[in-house]
Design a protein around this motif. Structure first.
Motif, mmCIF file in Angstrom:
data_model
loop_
_atom_site.group_PDB
_atom_site.id
_atom_site.type_symbol
_atom_site.label_atom_id
_atom_site.label_comp_id
_atom_site.label_asym_id
_atom_site.label_seq_id
_atom_site.Cartn_x
_atom_site.Cartn_y
_atom_site.Cartn_z
ATOM 1 N N ARG A 463 -3.233 2.367 2.030
ATOM 2 C CA ARG A 463 -2.313 1.092 2.009
ATOM 3 C C ARG A 463 -2.994 0.328 0.765
ATOM 4 N NH1 ARG A 463 -1.399 -3.310 6.750
ATOM 5 N NH2 ARG A 463 -3.540 -3.948 6.066
ATOM 6 N N ALA A 464 -4.268 0.380 0.668
ATOM 7 C CA ALA A 464 -4.616 -0.141 -0.637
ATOM 8 C C ALA A 464 -4.243 0.590 -2.105
ATOM 9 C CB ALA A 464 -6.425 -0.075 -0.702
ATOM 10 N N GLN A 465 -4.147 1.666 -2.036
ATOM 11 C CA GLN A 465 -3.616 2.604 -3.130
ATOM 12 C C GLN A 465 -2.139 1.989 -3.450
ATOM 13 O OE1 GLN A 465 -4.963 4.679 -5.458
ATOM 14 N NE2 GLN A 465 -2.990 4.498 -6.600
ATOM 15 N N CYS A 466 -1.273 1.747 -2.138
ATOM 16 C CA CYS A 466 0.036 1.260 -2.439
ATOM 17 C C CYS A 466 0.107 -0.055 -3.283
ATOM 18 C CB CYS A 466 0.872 1.136 -1.373
ATOM 19 S SG CYS A 466 0.950 3.022 -0.644
ATOM 20 N N GLU A 467 -0.879 -1.015 -2.620
ATOM 21 C CA GLU A 467 -0.820 -2.439 -3.165
ATOM 22 C C GLU A 467 -1.292 -2.399 -4.502
ATOM 23 O OE1 GLU A 467 -1.837 -4.062 1.426
ATOM 24 O OE2 GLU A 467 -3.407 -3.257 -0.009
ATOM 25 N N LEU A 468 -2.283 -1.325 -5.060
ATOM 26 C CA LEU A 468 -2.712 -1.437 -6.524
ATOM 27 C C LEU A 468 -1.396 -0.949 -7.257
ATOM 28 C CD1 LEU A 468 -5.933 0.681 -6.761
ATOM 29 C CD2 LEU A 468 -5.388 -1.508 -7.496
ATOM 30 N N LEU A 469 -0.522 -0.167 -6.878
ATOM 31 C CA LEU A 469 0.619 0.320 -7.580
ATOM 32 C C LEU A 469 1.612 -0.745 -7.733
ATOM 33 C CD1 LEU A 469 1.278 3.747 -6.225
ATOM 34 C CD2 LEU A 469 0.268 3.128 -8.496
ATOM 35 N N ILE A 470 1.776 -1.811 -6.863
ATOM 36 C CA ILE A 470 2.732 -2.867 -7.168
ATOM 37 C C ILE A 470 2.000 -4.106 -7.699
ATOM 38 C CG2 ILE A 470 4.075 -2.029 -5.123
ATOM 39 C CD1 ILE A 470 2.893 -4.282 -3.383
ATOM 40 N N GLY A 471 0.577 -4.001 -8.020
ATOM 41 C CA GLY A 471 -0.052 -4.973 -8.855
ATOM 42 C C GLY A 471 -0.629 -6.031 -7.706
ATOM 43 N N ASP A 472 -0.734 -5.800 -6.450
ATOM 44 C CA ASP A 472 -1.215 -6.899 -5.691
ATOM 45 C C ASP A 472 -2.816 -6.508 -5.299
ATOM 46 O OD1 ASP A 472 -1.904 -9.017 -3.610
ATOM 47 O OD2 ASP A 472 -0.472 -8.048 -2.281
ATOM 48 N N ALA A 473 -3.465 -7.136 -6.382
ATOM 49 C CA ALA A 473 -5.135 -6.802 -6.417
ATOM 50 C C ALA A 473 -5.928 -7.356 -5.290
ATOM 51 C CB ALA A 473 -5.624 -7.495 -7.709
ATOM 52 N N ASP A 474 -5.466 -8.677 -4.857
ATOM 53 C CA ASP A 474 -6.113 -8.964 -3.531
ATOM 54 C C ASP A 474 -5.967 -8.423 -2.609
ATOM 55 O OD1 ASP A 474 -7.110 -11.632 -4.975
ATOM 56 O OD2 ASP A 474 -5.112 -12.319 -5.278
ATOM 57 N N ALA A 475 -4.672 -8.049 -2.071
ATOM 58 C CA ALA A 475 -4.309 -7.170 -0.717
ATOM 59 C C ALA A 475 -5.145 -5.801 -0.965
ATOM 60 C CB ALA A 475 -2.965 -6.856 -0.698
ATOM 61 N N ALA A 476 -5.243 -5.387 -1.910
ATOM 62 C CA ALA A 476 -6.022 -3.937 -2.444
ATOM 63 C C ALA A 476 -7.390 -4.042 -1.989
ATOM 64 C CB ALA A 476 -5.747 -3.286 -3.828
ATOM 65 N N ILE A 477 -8.079 -5.277 -2.537
ATOM 66 C CA ILE A 477 -9.393 -5.548 -2.210
ATOM 67 C C ILE A 477 -9.591 -5.721 -0.856
ATOM 68 C CG2 ILE A 477 -11.378 -7.182 -2.469
ATOM 69 C CD1 ILE A 477 -10.137 -7.741 -5.366
ATOM 70 N N ARG A 478 -8.950 -6.312 -0.174
ATOM 71 C CA ARG A 478 -8.762 -6.791 1.171
ATOM 72 C C ARG A 478 -8.831 -5.207 1.995
ATOM 73 N NH1 ARG A 478 -5.393 -11.069 0.669
ATOM 74 N NH2 ARG A 478 -3.440 -9.697 1.344
ATOM 75 N N ASP A 479 -7.933 -4.315 1.872
ATOM 76 C CA ASP A 479 -7.832 -3.060 2.531
ATOM 77 C C ASP A 479 -8.719 -2.212 2.222
ATOM 78 O OD1 ASP A 479 -5.450 -4.066 4.219
ATOM 79 O OD2 ASP A 479 -4.153 -3.074 2.791
ATOM 80 N N SER A 480 -9.331 -2.383 0.795
ATOM 81 C CA SER A 480 -10.510 -1.406 0.607
ATOM 82 C C SER A 480 -11.660 -1.645 1.173
ATOM 83 C CB SER A 480 -10.451 -1.570 -0.910
ATOM 84 O OG SER A 480 -9.522 -0.658 -1.626
ATOM 85 N N THR A 481 -11.735 -3.028 1.159
ATOM 86 C CA THR A 481 -13.037 -3.549 1.950
ATOM 87 C C THR A 481 -13.134 -3.080 3.558
ATOM 88 O OG1 THR A 481 -13.185 -5.322 0.326
ATOM 89 C CG2 THR A 481 -14.384 -5.657 2.552
ATOM 90 N N ARG A 482 -11.995 -3.170 3.997
ATOM 91 C CA ARG A 482 -12.058 -2.971 5.445
ATOM 92 C C ARG A 482 -12.006 -1.488 5.842
ATOM 93 N NH1 ARG A 482 -7.288 -6.761 8.345
ATOM 94 N NH2 ARG A 482 -7.930 -8.785 7.010
ATOM 95 N N ALA A 483 -11.677 -0.903 4.789
ATOM 96 C CA ALA A 483 -11.775 0.643 4.834
ATOM 97 C C ALA A 483 -13.260 1.161 4.644
ATOM 98 C CB ALA A 483 -10.797 1.484 3.917
ATOM 99 N N LEU A 484 -13.925 0.446 3.917
ATOM 100 C CA LEU A 484 -15.617 0.665 3.477
ATOM 101 C C LEU A 484 -16.327 0.292 4.756
ATOM 102 C CD1 LEU A 484 -15.315 -0.287 -0.335
ATOM 103 C CD2 LEU A 484 -15.861 2.135 0.737
#
Length: 632
Positions: A463-484
């Motif tokens: 989901r973080a990858q998808c959020e990156l593609l639509i330019g939502d950096a904050d959401a991508a950071i949140r989901d990447s952090t949860r994954a990590l």
């Protein structure tokens, strides 16, 4: 002391040879050869008393040899028991008082104050008894003279190191605290300005002829060129800043001079003092911030600074070695009822992504501690924060209760259903329906049992990858952090690291982006089975970009390019004895620097640095007490 004899020929280049030294009426090296131990000790003691009185050209050879011994055998009691501290203090005093005369410029005597302070620091590094001898010998006043900048930043580095050791022992702290206000103010000023000073007076000087020759020789031990000098200067500048902060740690631990340390501007500057890649063993600014968070006054001042809180929040969601310190600080602020209401609005938005952490470093059940801190007593009037806390409650309390009742068959059914939903979301992603894919990944996450950590990690990361593609950096950071947080070990999922690195880059957070990218590269290296390791070109490009932005001297370099900057003009006044420097770096110099760093990444399999002495090599009762053993 056979080591001393072996090291005689490995000191700095000098015109003084061993044979010439032996023609003197009083020779330290001849005294060391005395087979009778009683006579040898008496001779060494007499030598320590005599050396500062003599003005022959052999002194620098003796001092550099003593430095080699002190660095190699800091716990050997022989020289400390024979008066070496008094000898070194007199040498520093002589060097400072004779700075305007010909003595300091003659026979390489310019090296003597540096070596003398370094010897004091090396012998007081591990043993309180040696520190007491040093204090009794009167080393503090001459070290303070060097700290005041009576010579240069090179001597300040070894002086602040020695004073840091003395301040870290209970039995010698008060001797340093006699000069408390001055020491604290000097340390604050040094920590704030040393990088600018080193850049202006050395690193930024592109003409080798205009550099201080004895600085070049000290940095490279007489062997090495322009590039090595710059690398060592960066390492030493970082150590100078970190040791200045360490002295402040010693006072902050005892809740002394907090009114000076907690000034608003300095607290903001602390956030940028991260030690750099040249000093990854020191917690630098965050170490001092955490110490301040253990005091009521410190928490109050930190909670009032939005810049500091934001920096702590970003650190808590990073792969930095000191991530746990950022989390510690936020938890301490949240547990204090006087500061909780000031930080909850910002901290909750970051910590909610960390509630599933199991362990981090020596911290176990860290996610549970975060959950308890977030769900303390009162409701929040801010709807966004209230929603965030409701999410934590649902995730950590309600869903956990429900899923405890699920049978293994139900969990397996959920796994199969979630896998089908993930495949459907992957298909939507492939055909370019990104927003629909995000919705499908979200549905899968709601259906996926909490115990299926690996499956949930992949869903968050996708989901973080998808959020990156639509330019939502904050959401991508949140989901990447949860994954990590769900990865095992923590911060080890390569795809999530790379995705968060890109998101941080989008937000202009260069340090956080670089740390994630480095972790990603290390993961690539470890996963390669062949001897020829290939770093992805896009990761190398990201490292190159972020290293330029986070370079230790990046701020100083920008100041040099802005000649109208008032602070820079003040630094130039301090350094007015130095020659004018070239104000601009060529693009080829930058590229060479980046290429060299990538070579180190490949050869070392990570950015490890060999230090002259580790900043964390202090006594267990001091450093560990201040930085590690405090529990929540």
């Amino acid at each position: 002391m056979d080591y001393l004899k072996k090291k005689e020929k490995k000191t700095l280049p000098t015109n003084v040879t061993k044979e010439q030294a032996c023609t003197r009426p009083f020779c330290f090296f001849c005294t060391m050869k005395e087979p009778n131990s009683f006579k040898r000790r008496a001779g060494i003691s007499a030598c320590f008393k005599e050396l500062p009185l003599r003005e022959d050209q052999g002194n620098v050879l003796v001092l550099s040899s003593l430095w080699n011994v002190a660095m190699a055998h800091p716990d050997d009691p022989e020289f400390p028991s024979l008066g070496i501290f008094d000898c070194m203090a007199r040498f520093i005093h002589k060097g400072i008082n004779n700075k305007s005369t010909s003595w300091i410029q003659r026979d390489q005597n310019i090296f003597i104050p540096y070596y003398a302070a370094h010897v004091i620091g090396s012998y007081t590094m591990n043993k309180a008894a040696f520190a007491e001898k040093a204090v009794a010998s009167g080393v503090i006043p001459p070290l303070l003279e060097l700290l005041r900048g009576k010579m240069s930043w090179v001597e300040q580095r070894v002086a602040v190191r020695a004073l840091g050791h003395l301040a870290s022992y209970e039995r010698t702290f008060e001797a340093v605290a006699e000069y408390e206000e001055e020491v604290v103010n000097l340390a604050i000023k040094l920590a704030s300005t040393c990088l600018d000073v080193v850049y202006v007076s050395f690193v930024g000087v592109k003409d080798e002829i205009k550099r201080q020759k004895y600085h070049c020789n000290l940095l490279t031990r007489g062997v090495g060129g322009f590039e090595m000098e710059n690398c060592k200067a960066e390492e030493w500048a970082s150590q100078l800043q970190c040791w200045s902060l360490y002295i402040l740690n010693c006072f902050a631990c005892k809740e002394r001079s907090l009114n000076l340390i907690c000034k608003g501007n300095f607290l903001k500057e602390l956030c940028g003092m991260w030690g750099g890649l040249a000093n990854h063993s020191s917690p630098a600014g965050i170490g001092l911030v955490r110490i301040l968070c253990y005091s009521k006054y410190g928490r109050k001042k930190i909670a009032e600074s939005k810049v500091v809180i934001e920096s702590l929040c970003n650190l808590s969601r990073s792969s930095d070695d000191w991530q746990y310190m950022g989390i510690d600080c936020l938890l301490l602020l949240l547990k204090d009822p006087n500061t909780r209401y000031k930080v909850i609005d910002m901290a909750a938005l970051f910590l909610v992504d960390l509630v599933e952490l199991k362990s981090l470093g020596d911290r176990s059940n860290l996610g549970e501690a975060i959950t308890k801190a977030l769900l303390l007593n009162e409701l929040n009037k801010n709807r966004r924060i209230e929603k965030c806390l409701e999410e934590v409650w649902n995730l950590k309390v309600q869903r956990r209760k429900k899923e405890r009742l699920l049978s293994e068959e139900k969990i397996e059914e959920s796994r199969v259903l979630v896998d089908l939903m993930k495949q459907e979301a992957n298909h939507m992603f492939c055909i370019g329906e990104i927003e629909e894919a995000i919705k499908k990944y979200s549905e899968a996450l709601k259906m996926c049992p909490l115990g299926l950590r690996k499956e949930r990690m992949v869903l968050y990361s996708n989901r973080a990858q998808c959020e990156l593609l639509i330019g939502d950096a904050d959401a991508a950071i949140r989901d990447s952090t949860r994954a990590l947080c769900l990865s095992s070990p923590v911060n080890s999922h390569s795809k999530s690291l790379w995705r968060r690195s890109q998101a941080y880059d989008m937000k202009g957070l260069a340090k956080e982006s670089m740390m994630d990218c480095l972790m990603f590269i290390n993961g690539c290296i470890k996963s390669e089975s062949s001897k020829r390791v290939k770093v992805p070109y896009y990761a190398a490009r990201m490292i190159s970009k972020q290293m330029d932005a986070t370079w230790l001297f990046a701020t100083a370099r920008s100041k040099m390019a802005t000649v109208d900057d008032q602070d820079f003009q003040e630094i130039k006044e301090v350094q007015k004895s130095e020659s004018r420097v070239n104000l601009h770096e060529s693009s080829s110099d930058k590229q060479d620097y980046h290429d060299e760093m990538m070579r180190i990444v490949m050869q070392k399999k990570g950015l490890s640095t060999i230090f002259e002495e580790p900043l964390t090599q202090l006594k267990e009762e001091s450093w560990r007490t201040m930085e590690r053993t405090k529990t929540m």
